[in-house]
Write an enzyme that holds these catalytic residues in place. Structure first.
Site, PDB file in Angstrom:
ATOM      1  N   LEU A 138       0.839  -1.202   0.000  1.00 41.18           N
ATOM      2  CA  LEU A 138       0.000   0.000   0.000  1.00 41.18           C
ATOM      3  C   LEU A 138       0.874   1.252   0.000  1.00 41.18           C
ATOM      4  CD1 LEU A 138      -3.159   0.193  -0.017  1.00 41.18           C
ATOM      5  CD2 LEU A 138      -2.964   1.069   2.309  1.00 41.18           C
ATOM      6  N   GLY A 139       1.829   1.274  -0.933  1.00 34.11           N
ATOM      7  CA  GLY A 139       2.581   2.494  -1.181  1.00 34.11           C
ATOM      8  C   GLY A 139       1.780   3.417  -2.089  1.00 34.11           C
ATOM      9  N   ARG A 140       2.471   4.282  -2.808  1.00 39.26           N
ATOM     10  CA  ARG A 140       1.777   5.214  -3.697  1.00 39.26           C
ATOM     11  C   ARG A 140       0.860   4.489  -4.676  1.00 39.26           C
ATOM     12  NH1 ARG A 140       6.862   8.162  -4.132  1.00 39.26           N
ATOM     13  NH2 ARG A 140       6.662  10.303  -3.386  1.00 39.26           N
ATOM     14  N   ILE A 141       1.415   3.478  -5.362  1.00 39.16           N
ATOM     15  CA  ILE A 141       0.639   2.782  -6.384  1.00 39.16           C
ATOM     16  C   ILE A 141      -0.455   1.943  -5.752  1.00 39.16           C
ATOM     17  CG2 ILE A 141       0.764   1.018  -8.183  1.00 39.16           C
ATOM     18  CD1 ILE A 141       3.548   2.145  -8.879  1.00 39.16           C
ATOM     19  N   ARG A 161       3.869  -3.272   5.198  1.00 41.02           N
ATOM     20  CA  ARG A 161       4.866  -3.484   6.243  1.00 41.02           C
ATOM     21  C   ARG A 161       4.264  -3.295   7.629  1.00 41.02           C
ATOM     22  NH1 ARG A 161       7.626  -0.957   2.063  1.00 41.02           N
ATOM     23  NH2 ARG A 161       9.358  -2.209   1.246  1.00 41.02           N
ATOM     24  N   ILE A 215       0.939  -6.018 -11.326  1.00 38.91           N
ATOM     25  CA  ILE A 215       1.482  -4.856 -12.040  1.00 38.91           C
ATOM     26  C   ILE A 215       2.773  -4.406 -11.356  1.00 38.91           C
ATOM     27  CG2 ILE A 215      -0.643  -4.037 -13.105  1.00 38.91           C
ATOM     28  CD1 ILE A 215       0.667  -2.716  -9.737  1.00 38.91           C
ATOM     29  N   ARG A 217       6.220  -6.573 -10.026  1.00 39.10           N
ATOM     30  CA  ARG A 217       7.407  -7.198 -10.604  1.00 39.10           C
ATOM     31  C   ARG A 217       7.127  -8.682 -10.809  1.00 39.10           C
ATOM     32  NH1 ARG A 217       8.976  -3.283 -12.344  1.00 39.10           N
ATOM     33  NH2 ARG A 217      10.841  -2.045 -11.903  1.00 39.10           N
ATOM     34  N   ASP A 241       1.037  -7.942 -16.085  1.00 39.98           N
ATOM     35  CA  ASP A 241       1.727  -6.908 -16.850  1.00 39.98           C
ATOM     36  C   ASP A 241       3.236  -7.087 -16.756  1.00 39.98           C
ATOM     37  OD1 ASP A 241       1.651  -4.529 -18.454  1.00 39.98           O
ATOM     38  OD2 ASP A 241       2.325  -3.395 -16.709  1.00 39.98           O
ATOM     39  N   GLU A 246      11.483 -11.042 -18.414  1.00 38.83           N
ATOM     40  CA  GLU A 246      11.029 -10.203 -19.532  1.00 38.83           C
ATOM     41  C   GLU A 246      12.167  -9.975 -20.531  1.00 38.83           C
ATOM     42  OE1 GLU A 246       9.432  -6.594 -17.909  1.00 38.83           O
ATOM     43  OE2 GLU A 246       7.928  -7.648 -16.727  1.00 38.83           O
ATOM     44  N   HIS A 264       4.373  -5.275 -20.058  1.00 39.91           N
ATOM     45  CA  HIS A 264       4.880  -4.297 -19.098  1.00 39.91           C
ATOM     46  C   HIS A 264       4.478  -2.878 -19.521  1.00 39.91           C
ATOM     47  CE1 HIS A 264       8.217  -3.796 -15.862  1.00 39.91           C
ATOM     48  NE2 HIS A 264       7.304  -2.845 -15.745  1.00 39.91           N
TER      49      HIS A 264
END
Length: 309
Positions: A138-141, A161, A215, A217, A241, A246, A264
């Site tokens: 639950l960071g920015r993205i 965290r 979305i 890694r 994604d 990759e 991606h």
């Protein structure tokens, strides 16, 4: 005055490359020892061996937010600045997560292929509204995804965290989050702490009605375990994604019709890429002018989010 030498560690969009060529002498492949800056995408690798060949290096400017293949301890020890392009890609990546969530449940890609092939009778999709949606990270993205997912969700849960001042239910650990969710969206950083954290056990907890969206890694997922779970219908579907190696995508994954695949493309909008380009340049310009960089990398506190811990 000679322009500083800059290493392009990965391919970059043409507009960024053009702008860099106006400021620097660009190098690719085997770098000369006079390299003072490195630019590349979030998948670029910089290890201690490469750093030993770059005694003049001053700054690494990431075109993105990923940094799990950088030896940050070695960079810190040398006093080398690292910058990312946070914020400017947040909304686009969050949009991509919701697009994949809807595409999987409503069989958008499979139905498109069906109609293009002259067919019409399609299997039923699944209702996208009223589901229990879990977000890992639950960071920015992750927060931006949560805001978009909330109107669809019967319940919205997250693992991070630590518990955050957010209106959604905190669940400690990805295994418990998977068990409590019908849709599990991965939005956590890569790296050793999250390497293949979505394994067969987590997928089994998500269950035969569950949908996995990634979305973040490719390294977060045990890709072989995911292929088996999709093929055996131990989960209902996935939207991906990002991938483990990759741009290689296993044929076994490409052959499945209960997975939606994207190359991606989370930040791949005209607007987002223009803002990312401008921020890479702003960081480089500030550094070489002797000013503080706008968006230095802030290293997160360590944590262990593995099942049962």
């Amino acid at each position: 005055m000679a322009r500083p030498d800059l290493l392009l560690a990965t391919p970059v969009p043409a507009p960024l490359r053009t702008a860099l060529a106006e400021r620097f002498t660009l190098h690719e492949g085997d770098p000369p020892p006079g390299i003072r800056a490195v630019v590349g995408g979030g998948a670029m690798e910089i290890d201690a061996a490469l750093l030993a060949r770059l005694p003049a290096l001053e700054i690494v400017a990431i075109h993105g937010v990923g940094h799990d293949r950088l030896d940050l301890d070695a960079l810190d020890a040398r006093g080398i600045r690292v910058t990312t392009t946070p914020g400017v890609l947040t909304e686009d990546v969050a949009d991509q997560a919701i697009a994949l969530m809807l595409a999987v449940q409503r069989r958008v890609a499979a139905n498109d292929a069906l109609v293009r092939g002259g067919g019409w009778a399609a299997p039923l999709g699944r209702r996208a509204s009223g589901r229990r949606i879990g977000i890992f990270g639950l960071g920015r993205i992750g927060h931006a995804i949560a805001l978009r997912a909330a109107p669809f969700a019967g319940a919205l849960l997250y693992t991070a965290r630590a518990e955050k001042p957010a209106p959604w239910r905190f669940v400690p650990g990805i295994a418990a989050l998977a068990e409590a969710s019908e849709v599990l969206i991965l939005a956590a950083p890569g790296g050793l702490e999250t390497d293949r954290i979505v394994d067969a056990g987590v997928l089994d907890r998500l269950g035969p009605g569950g949908v996995l969206i990634n979305i973040a890694r490719g390294s977060l997922i045990d890709q072989d375990a995911l292929i088996a779970a999709l093929a055996e219908k131990r989960i209902a579907g996935a939207g991906l994604d990002v991938f483990a190696q990759e741009p290689e995508v296993p044929e076994a994954l490409r052959a499945l019709d209960n997975v939606v695949l994207a190359p991606h493309q989370g930040s791949a909008t005209e607007e987002g890429r223009a803002e990312m380009r401008d921020l890479v340049l702003a960081n480089l310009d500030a550094h070489f002018a002797g000013h503080p960089v706008p968006t230095p990398l802030v290293r997160p506190l360590s944590h262990d989010a593995r099942p049962g811990r």
